[in-house]
Structure formats: structure tokens, C-alpha cells
Design a protein around this motif. Sequence first.
Motif, mmCIF file in Angstrom:
data_model
loop_
_atom_site.group_PDB
_atom_site.id
_atom_site.type_symbol
_atom_site.label_atom_id
_atom_site.label_comp_id
_atom_site.label_asym_id
_atom_site.label_seq_id
_atom_site.Cartn_x
_atom_site.Cartn_y
_atom_site.Cartn_z
ATOM 1 N N GLY A 177 0.839 -1.194 0.000
ATOM 2 C CA GLY A 177 0.000 0.000 0.000
ATOM 3 C C GLY A 177 0.868 1.235 0.000
ATOM 4 N N VAL A 178 0.442 2.249 -0.740
ATOM 5 C CA VAL A 178 1.234 3.468 -0.878
ATOM 6 C C VAL A 178 0.339 4.684 -0.642
ATOM 7 N N ASP A 179 0.773 5.555 0.270
ATOM 8 C CA ASP A 179 0.106 6.824 0.528
ATOM 9 C C ASP A 179 1.030 7.925 0.027
ATOM 10 N N VAL A 180 0.645 8.561 -1.085
ATOM 11 C CA VAL A 180 1.485 9.567 -1.734
ATOM 12 C C VAL A 180 1.198 10.946 -1.153
ATOM 13 N N GLY A 181 2.234 11.565 -0.613
ATOM 14 C CA GLY A 181 2.125 12.933 -0.140
ATOM 15 C C GLY A 181 3.068 13.824 -0.924
ATOM 16 N N LYS A 182 2.987 15.112 -0.683
ATOM 17 C CA LYS A 182 3.862 16.046 -1.402
ATOM 18 C C LYS A 182 5.318 15.904 -0.971
ATOM 19 N N VAL A 183 5.541 15.545 0.302
ATOM 20 C CA VAL A 183 6.896 15.473 0.850
ATOM 21 C C VAL A 183 7.342 14.040 1.116
ATOM 22 N N GLY A 197 4.150 7.124 2.349
ATOM 23 C CA GLY A 197 4.017 6.064 3.333
ATOM 24 C C GLY A 197 3.854 4.735 2.631
ATOM 25 N N VAL A 198 4.488 3.696 3.181
ATOM 26 C CA VAL A 198 4.444 2.376 2.570
ATOM 27 C C VAL A 198 3.997 1.352 3.608
ATOM 28 N N ALA A 199 3.067 0.494 3.207
ATOM 29 C CA ALA A 199 2.607 -0.610 4.046
ATOM 30 C C ALA A 199 2.743 -1.893 3.239
ATOM 31 N N LEU A 200 2.808 -3.008 3.935
ATOM 32 C CA LEU A 200 2.970 -4.307 3.294
ATOM 33 C C LEU A 200 2.024 -5.304 3.945
ATOM 34 N N SER A 201 1.417 -6.151 3.140
ATOM 35 C CA SER A 201 0.552 -7.186 3.704
ATOM 36 C C SER A 201 1.371 -8.428 4.020
ATOM 37 N N ASP A 202 0.775 -9.315 4.781
ATOM 38 C CA ASP A 202 1.379 -10.623 4.985
ATOM 39 C C ASP A 202 1.248 -11.416 3.679
ATOM 40 N N ALA A 203 1.851 -12.586 3.619
ATOM 41 C CA ALA A 203 1.888 -13.376 2.387
ATOM 42 C C ALA A 203 0.505 -13.853 1.947
ATOM 43 N N THR A 204 -0.461 -13.888 2.882
ATOM 44 C CA THR A 204 -1.807 -14.337 2.513
ATOM 45 C C THR A 204 -2.677 -13.183 2.008
ATOM 46 N N GLY A 205 -2.187 -11.966 2.123
ATOM 47 C CA GLY A 205 -2.981 -10.820 1.703
ATOM 48 C C GLY A 205 -4.128 -10.541 2.653
ATOM 49 N N THR A 206 -3.903 -10.778 3.943
ATOM 50 C CA THR A 206 -4.947 -10.614 4.942
ATOM 51 C C THR A 206 -4.743 -9.395 5.827
ATOM 52 N N HIS A 264 -8.441 -2.123 1.152
ATOM 53 C CA HIS A 264 -8.410 -2.853 -0.118
ATOM 54 C C HIS A 264 -8.477 -4.363 0.141
ATOM 55 N N LEU A 265 -7.693 -4.835 1.103
ATOM 56 C CA LEU A 265 -7.690 -6.271 1.427
ATOM 57 C C LEU A 265 -9.061 -6.710 1.937
ATOM 58 N N ASP A 266 -9.669 -5.903 2.789
ATOM 59 C CA ASP A 266 -10.968 -6.249 3.368
ATOM 60 C C ASP A 266 -12.087 -6.226 2.337
ATOM 61 N N ALA A 267 -11.921 -5.462 1.271
ATOM 62 C CA ALA A 267 -12.968 -5.341 0.256
ATOM 63 C C ALA A 267 -12.969 -6.510 -0.726
ATOM 64 N N ARG A 268 -11.903 -7.278 -0.743
ATOM 65 C CA ARG A 268 -11.826 -8.406 -1.672
ATOM 66 C C ARG A 268 -12.760 -9.521 -1.234
ATOM 67 N N PRO A 269 -13.417 -10.167 -2.206
ATOM 68 C CA PRO A 269 -14.268 -11.294 -1.838
ATOM 69 C C PRO A 269 -13.418 -12.460 -1.367
ATOM 70 N N ALA A 270 -13.954 -13.198 -0.418
ATOM 71 C CA ALA A 270 -13.260 -14.395 0.055
ATOM 72 C C ALA A 270 -13.176 -15.395 -1.093
#
Length: 160
Positions: A17-23, A26-35, A144-150
Motif C-alpha cells: 500500500g502506498v500513501d502519496v504525499g507532497k513530501v 508512506g508504505v505498508a505491506l501485507s502478509d503473504a496471505t494478503g490478509t 483494499h484487502l478487506d474489500a476483496r471477496p473471500a
Amino acid sequence: MAAENEPAHWKPGRRMGVDVGKVRVGVALSDATGTLASPLETVRRAKDKSDLDRLAGLVVTHDVVEVVVGLPMHLSGASGSSARDASAYARALASRIGNVPVHLVDERLSTVTAASHLRAGGIDARRQRSVIDQAAAVVILQSHLDARPAAGPDSEGRHS
């Protein structure tokens, strides 16, 4: 680059996950299962685009299968200069990471939500500055992960 509402095959693997700011970015990473999304790092934006190279390196290092970039829309649904900047950033990142799909997702209020979570965790506004971008990236990726169908053999009969 795929649009937010495009159907995508859910393949196993880590998502970024990427949060783009002017300066900062921010970067986030999911676990290998995408949960579950977790904060990874904050990257300073650079005129020489080395920030994009850093993100491309993270995609390779962590075997990322999908990148989700927050698209900051106005509450009315209109897009402004920040949304245009995030879209351009997503395109530039996509050009550096080959076949890894990059998706834009609506991130309205992600920073507000992140700040609220940090306050609830006892981190005051002064100390939030260093981690707010990562926390916003977590909110973007987790939604985004939570919105995916099981999917898969154990998803039948599962209710959330």
C-alpha cells in the motif's frame, strides 16, 4: 495500471500500500496471505525520483504481487491536484515494476482514520509526524484487502 473497480484475479502473495504525499510517501505491506496490512517505511519524495526506485526495490525485495496507491478524492467525489499527483505517481511506479499491477483506490479520510488510530494507541500529534504516512498506507491497504471477496476452498459458508 488498473482502475479501482476493475475485477482482478486474487492471487496469493504480498501486497504493498502506498500513501502519496507532497513530501513523503508512506508504505505498508501485507502478509503473504494478503490478509493483514502492516507499516513498512516512509520514503522522502525526491526530485531525482529515487523514491520511486526505492519503492520498486521494495516490490522486488518483498515479492509484491500487487501495489495499491491511495487516490485522495474530495468528499464530494471530485478529484483535485492531489489526486492528479497520486495518479501520476502510480503511473511512474507502474513503469518501474514490470508486470506487477498497480491499482488506484479511493482513500478519502485515510489520514484522518490513521491519526485517530494513532491517538487511540497513545501516540500524540507531535510523535505522529514520523509515522502518519505509514499508518495511512496501512489504512489504504487494509481497506483494499478487506474489500476483496473471500476465495478458496475454506471460504464457502464463511460470513464476516
